[in-house]
Scaffold this active site. Structure first.
Site, short mmCIF file in Angstrom:
data_model
loop_
_atom_site.label_atom_id
_atom_site.label_comp_id
_atom_site.label_asym_id
_atom_site.label_seq_id
_atom_site.Cartn_x
_atom_site.Cartn_y
_atom_site.Cartn_z
N PRO A 1 0.82 -1.21 0.00
CA PRO A 1 0.00 0.00 0.00
C PRO A 1 0.85 1.26 0.00
CG PRO A 1 -0.85 -1.58 1.57
CD PRO A 1 0.47 -2.11 1.10
N GLU A 2 0.44 2.24 -0.80
CA GLU A 2 1.15 3.52 -0.87
C GLU A 2 0.37 4.55 -0.07
OE1 GLU A 2 2.39 4.58 -4.81
OE2 GLU A 2 2.84 2.53 -5.36
N HIS B 1 -5.37 -15.43 10.41
CA HIS B 1 -4.53 -14.30 10.01
C HIS B 1 -4.93 -13.00 10.71
CE1 HIS B 1 -2.67 -16.88 7.13
NE2 HIS B 1 -3.75 -17.00 6.39
N ARG C 1 0.42 -12.38 4.96
CA ARG C 1 1.84 -12.58 4.65
C ARG C 1 2.77 -12.19 5.80
NH1 ARG C 1 2.27 -10.45 -1.63
NH2 ARG C 1 0.28 -11.32 -2.35
N LYS D 1 21.96 15.66 -8.85
CA LYS D 1 21.72 14.22 -8.74
C LYS D 1 21.78 13.54 -10.11
CE LYS D 1 19.21 13.32 -4.48
NZ LYS D 1 20.26 12.41 -4.04
#
Length: 287
Positions: A2-3, A104, A123, A166
């Site tokens: 998830p972001e 879970h 997981r 950069k």
């Protein structure tokens, strides 16, 4: 994983049920997830009131009246789901009866109002920790993070300074959490397409006017994704169990070989692996 929009969506879903609520019981059903849980975690959570629920980067932080903050990371498949009568007054999807606790379901919090908040993680790449609230910013998971991309500290001048000199690709620079916190692969791909910048271009070679287009593109794509409830890829769910819908608005992510959606562009979306992650872009209109 998830972001930022997915984590913010979960935070917003939890806030009406958790903020101001007192935790009547806390059940920790295993000793660890990605890392060991803190000592006496269930005991330290039981009886505490959640004064504030906030987000830092991809972490949810629950500030407790005990002077501690619960830090939550969803990992790759972590979900926080709400059930029970204590969700009354919330959207209908919240008001499910408590089901049987599954294998879970690793951490279960029950509020005095009767809501159950379950951390489910098949997981086990998620994480939880408890830290003194006034020292939360110095926690090893949070220390060194850059500014929030939706905050005032993230602006054209700041990003131009960080990009100066950069030689790393701009995609990699934007994924560097020390430069900006919370950005992930999906939304960087989308923001770079919107601003017409190739993910392959060195960050130090992007002009200030183009950075000036990139910053609002990042803000817009994140805000739109939050409004859509995030993007559901594989395991992600909102706090009410529903899917997010921003994946239906992807312009480039996962669209290899499809026509570019930029008006007048004749290019097709390409895919290139950068640092082990797939970059999706149009080589015709992204330079």
């Amino acid at each position: 994983m998830p972001e930022l929009p997915e984590v913010e969506t979960v935070r917003r879903g939890l806030a009406p049920v958790l903020e101001g609520a007192r935790i009547a019981t806390a059940e920790v059903r295993r000793p660890d997830l990605r890392w060991p849980f803190p000592e006496r975690m269930a005991e330290r959570l039981t009886g505490a009131r959640v004064d504030r629920l906030r987000r830092r980067s991809k972490y949810i932080l629950a500030d407790l009246d005990s002077g501690e903050t619960l830090i939550v990371h969803l990992g790759m498949s972590g979900r926080m789901l709400i059930t029970g009568d204590g969700a009354a007054g919330m959207p209908g999807a919240f008001a499910h009866d408590h089901g049987q606790i599954g294998k879970h379901d690793h951490v279960v919090l029950t509020t005095e109002a009767g809501a159950r908040i379950t951390f489910n993680d098949a997981r086990r790449f998620g994480a939880m920790d408890l830290v003194e609230t006034d020292r939360a910013d110095a926690h090893w998971l949070l220390a060194g993070l850059g500014p929030e991309p939706l905050g005032n500290a993230f602006n054209e001048g700041y990003l131009a300074e960080k990009f100066a000199g950069k030689r790393t690709p701009v995609k990699s620079a934007l994924l560097d959490q020390r430069i900006v916190a919370g950005l992930g692969n999906i939304y960087v791909c989308e923001a770079l397409w919107r601003s017409g910048i190739s993910p392959l271009r060195h960050a130090g070679r992007i002009s200030k006017p183009r950075i000036g287009r990139l910053v609002p593109a990042i803000r817009d794509v994140l805000s739109e994704a939050i409004d859509a409830g995030g993007s559901s890829l594989r395991d992600y769910r909102q706090a009410d169990g529903d899917l997010g819908y921003f994946q239906h608005r992807f312009a480039v992510y996962g669209r290899e070989g499809e026509p570019c959606q930029t008006p007048g562009c004749t290019g097709k979306i390409r895919r290139k692996v950068q640092s082990g992650r797939s970059s999706f872009y149009c080589a015709t209109c992204q330079r």
